[in-house]
Design an enzyme around this catalytic site. Sequence first.
Site, mmCIF file in Angstrom:
data_model
loop_
_atom_site.group_PDB
_atom_site.id
_atom_site.type_symbol
_atom_site.label_atom_id
_atom_site.label_comp_id
_atom_site.label_asym_id
_atom_site.label_seq_id
_atom_site.Cartn_x
_atom_site.Cartn_y
_atom_site.Cartn_z
ATOM 1 N N CYS A 390 0.817 -1.208 0.000
ATOM 2 C CA CYS A 390 0.000 0.000 0.000
ATOM 3 C C CYS A 390 0.854 1.262 0.000
ATOM 4 O O CYS A 390 0.374 2.353 -0.291
ATOM 5 C CB CYS A 390 -0.943 0.006 1.197
ATOM 6 S SG CYS A 390 -2.433 -0.930 0.837
ATOM 7 N N ASP A 423 -15.243 2.862 1.545
ATOM 8 C CA ASP A 423 -14.269 1.796 1.341
ATOM 9 C C ASP A 423 -14.698 0.871 0.209
ATOM 10 O O ASP A 423 -13.882 0.221 -0.426
ATOM 11 C CB ASP A 423 -14.103 0.978 2.623
ATOM 12 C CG ASP A 423 -13.363 1.813 3.678
ATOM 13 O OD1 ASP A 423 -12.583 2.702 3.265
ATOM 14 O OD2 ASP A 423 -13.583 1.586 4.865
ATOM 15 N N SER A 514 -5.235 3.292 -7.218
ATOM 16 C CA SER A 514 -4.143 3.763 -8.062
ATOM 17 C C SER A 514 -2.819 3.563 -7.338
ATOM 18 O O SER A 514 -2.727 3.809 -6.133
ATOM 19 C CB SER A 514 -4.350 5.225 -8.429
ATOM 20 O OG SER A 514 -4.675 5.960 -7.272
ATOM 21 N N ASP A 600 -14.891 -12.167 -27.344
ATOM 22 C CA ASP A 600 -14.077 -11.104 -27.956
ATOM 23 C C ASP A 600 -12.683 -11.641 -28.229
ATOM 24 O O ASP A 600 -12.152 -12.449 -27.475
ATOM 25 C CB ASP A 600 -14.060 -9.817 -27.123
ATOM 26 C CG ASP A 600 -13.431 -9.975 -25.761
ATOM 27 O OD1 ASP A 600 -13.473 -11.098 -25.214
ATOM 28 O OD2 ASP A 600 -12.908 -8.982 -25.227
#
Length: 728
Positions: A390, A423, A514, A600
């Site tokens: 993290c 969250d 991110s 696909d």
Amino acid sequence: MQAPTEITRDLVLVGGGHAHALVLRMLAMDPVPGARLTLVSPASHTPYSGMLPGLVAGHYSFEDTHIDLARLCQWAGVRFLRDAVTALDPRRRELHFRDRPPLGYDLLSLDIGSQPTLDVVPGAREYAVPVKPVADFWQRWQAGLAGHEGQRIAVVGGGAGGLELALAMAHALAGKGATLVLYCGGELLPGYHRSARAAARDAIGRLGVVLEEGARVAEVAAGELRLEDGRRQSFDALYWCTAASAAPWVADSGLAVDDRGFLAVDDSLRSVDDGRVFAAGDIATQVNHPRPKAGVYAVRQGPVLARNLRASLTGDALREHRPQQRFLSLLSLGERRATADRRPFSATGAWVWRWKDRIDRAFMRRFSELPRRRAMAGGASPAQAPCGGCGAKVGGDPLAEALAALREDFPAHCLPGGAAAEDAASLPAAAGTLLQSLDSLRALVDDPWLMGRIAAQHALNDLYASGARPRAALASITLPFAAAPVQARDLRQVLAGALEVFAAADCVLLGGHSLQGPEWQVGFAVTGEAVAASPLRKGGAKPGDQLLLTRPLGVGVLFAAHMQLAADGRAIDGALALMTSSQAAALDAALAGGATAATDVTGFGLAGHLCEMLGDGLGAVLDVAALPVLPGAEAAIAAGLRSTAAPANLAAWGGRVLGAADPVRQQLLFDPQTAGGLLLAVPPAGVAEAQRVLAGAGLAAAVIGECVDAEPGRIRLRDAGPPAVRAG
Ligand SMILES: Cc1cc2nc3c(=O)[nH]c(=O)nc-3n(C[C@H](O)[C@H](O)[C@H](O)COP(=O)(O)OP(=O)(O)OC[C@H]3O[C@@H](n4cnc5c(N)ncnc54)[C@H](O)[C@@H]3O)c2cc1C
């Protein structure tokens, strides 16, 4: 773990003009650690003005006369953003565009050239074809070429450009009964040596061009020029090559400009108002040394600009540039003849053309024959090695900054109701079946906005292939190590690209994660709602079902070629245009045609995904000649290029492909696709309806084969002869 170099500043070059092409080459050979370079250009190719008349005359090809900026950037390790700037906000240090979000910069350089002045003559903008932007002019000239036979063609502009253009056109149209008329507001070639003017008149006579001197155009109407002296002259086609004017957004930025709107720069090529903005070429006027607008000055400014941009990044002193007073002007005269003018010297003949040809080709070789480049020095940062887990999260500030802007731009589709603060995101329970999928891509292109669009379309294709309409998405983004302001810019670009796709599909971005890492990675988990009682599956096709492919193959090999500088930028443009477009209509087509199965086509290539569709119970016959292919992909395969994933696909699925076909097309079966087409199995009765729906949405689908009840789990190539057992 060694600390990678962090991106700390963005140097953005706007326009791929002569000076910037040289800057790219010079900065690439010796990059500045921590500085990221970006080139913004509306097209992947930029013309070399000196050879433009030769292109029109037919002496040169498009490739001879254009610098492939996409390839140059790929070589230089520079981000290439295919777009046109529409505004500059120097206070916020932002560039604006028509579609994409603003792009921030730390240092900016403009080399966007100029355009003929159209607006001072009423009707000119409506009826004339300006010689710039060259890409538009070239398209119009080529489209009109056949129609110009027997026509009266007017060229307005008696300077070097107008003369060269009129003579080149006359040469190209020789023997076709066309009449070329060159209109000069004053005398021909003002400021040129007497003998250069005489050589020009001689060429005008040889090629039968009608010369109208002292014929200033006052107004243009449909098919008619009205001259200041009252005369009216007809035309069938009108080309405009008058004095240069500046893009209005440069003056609109509030930075100081000269009386014609060109950016006022000092002798270091820096805006007299703003130390973060540089400019060169036509768009810049050196206030201490104004010169006429000519490519030769842009070329001379290139090395100085490169040096001063580098000095601005490193804190070194800037150098001054004093442009030459006069320059050698080499004018091509339609045929393979040219005249040289550098007062008091002047000479004309075929040898001058060969001389000019050698100079021009040598200039162009600097951008086609690229030397080996020293890779960007890594590990230069004294910073501590970045944390994992993290600890690799993107900081709160860049995230908040990017999201605040995105919420404004996409209020209904970006974290509505403050979803980011929670969250976990909530998704109201649906009555039907919800489907989920996750896809993540390493950066295929270095334009984050494009990458966001591609990754979003790629993820949504899974839902369309499963018969679901998108409802929600979660993002997983890894950004390259960078300073906080750079990260905020990157996040905004990548998410804006994705949100544009999601908003068009009415899919809400509910949240995400991110991280920082050594390279870009963009992924989306997407949730959709099945439109029918039972979702579409990969399995379920029946013998006799026709196989429809909604998009051409060749993405993998084209981008492999691009990485090796072996692809034409136009081929990459074509692939990107498809990859960033929606295939929502493929789901409509599947429903309309009663598709029995769908998938696909992505990493496993057509062969792999078709085998998955066939399972162990069905076979397929593939019409190799019918496979749609992206322009440039077959040439790349024929040249021996492959995506790095192709050998693994061949090893995994090659044994299931029976028979032999054209070897290049056969390789395409194993080419991995990003945002590839949907493969639909449609009963024969539904094919026409499915194709009608696809065509209505602009998706050119091809019937590439059919399912058969022979040779289960195998694909037989139609070129190899009829299958052992036909369907039905
Ligand atoms: C027919 C003709 C022949 C000529 N022959 C000669 C010659 O022999 N010698 C000579 O010295 N001069 C010649 N010129 C003049 C020459 O074209 C210009 O002076 C020269 O091209 C200027 O170079 P530049 O680097 O400023 O910009 P350009 O070479 O014009 O390049 C500008 C680039 O910026 C891009 N761009 C434009 N707007 C934007 C935007 N908003 N956002 C992003 N990118 C943008 C364009 O697509 C283009 O790639 C000729 C001109 C003409 C018309």
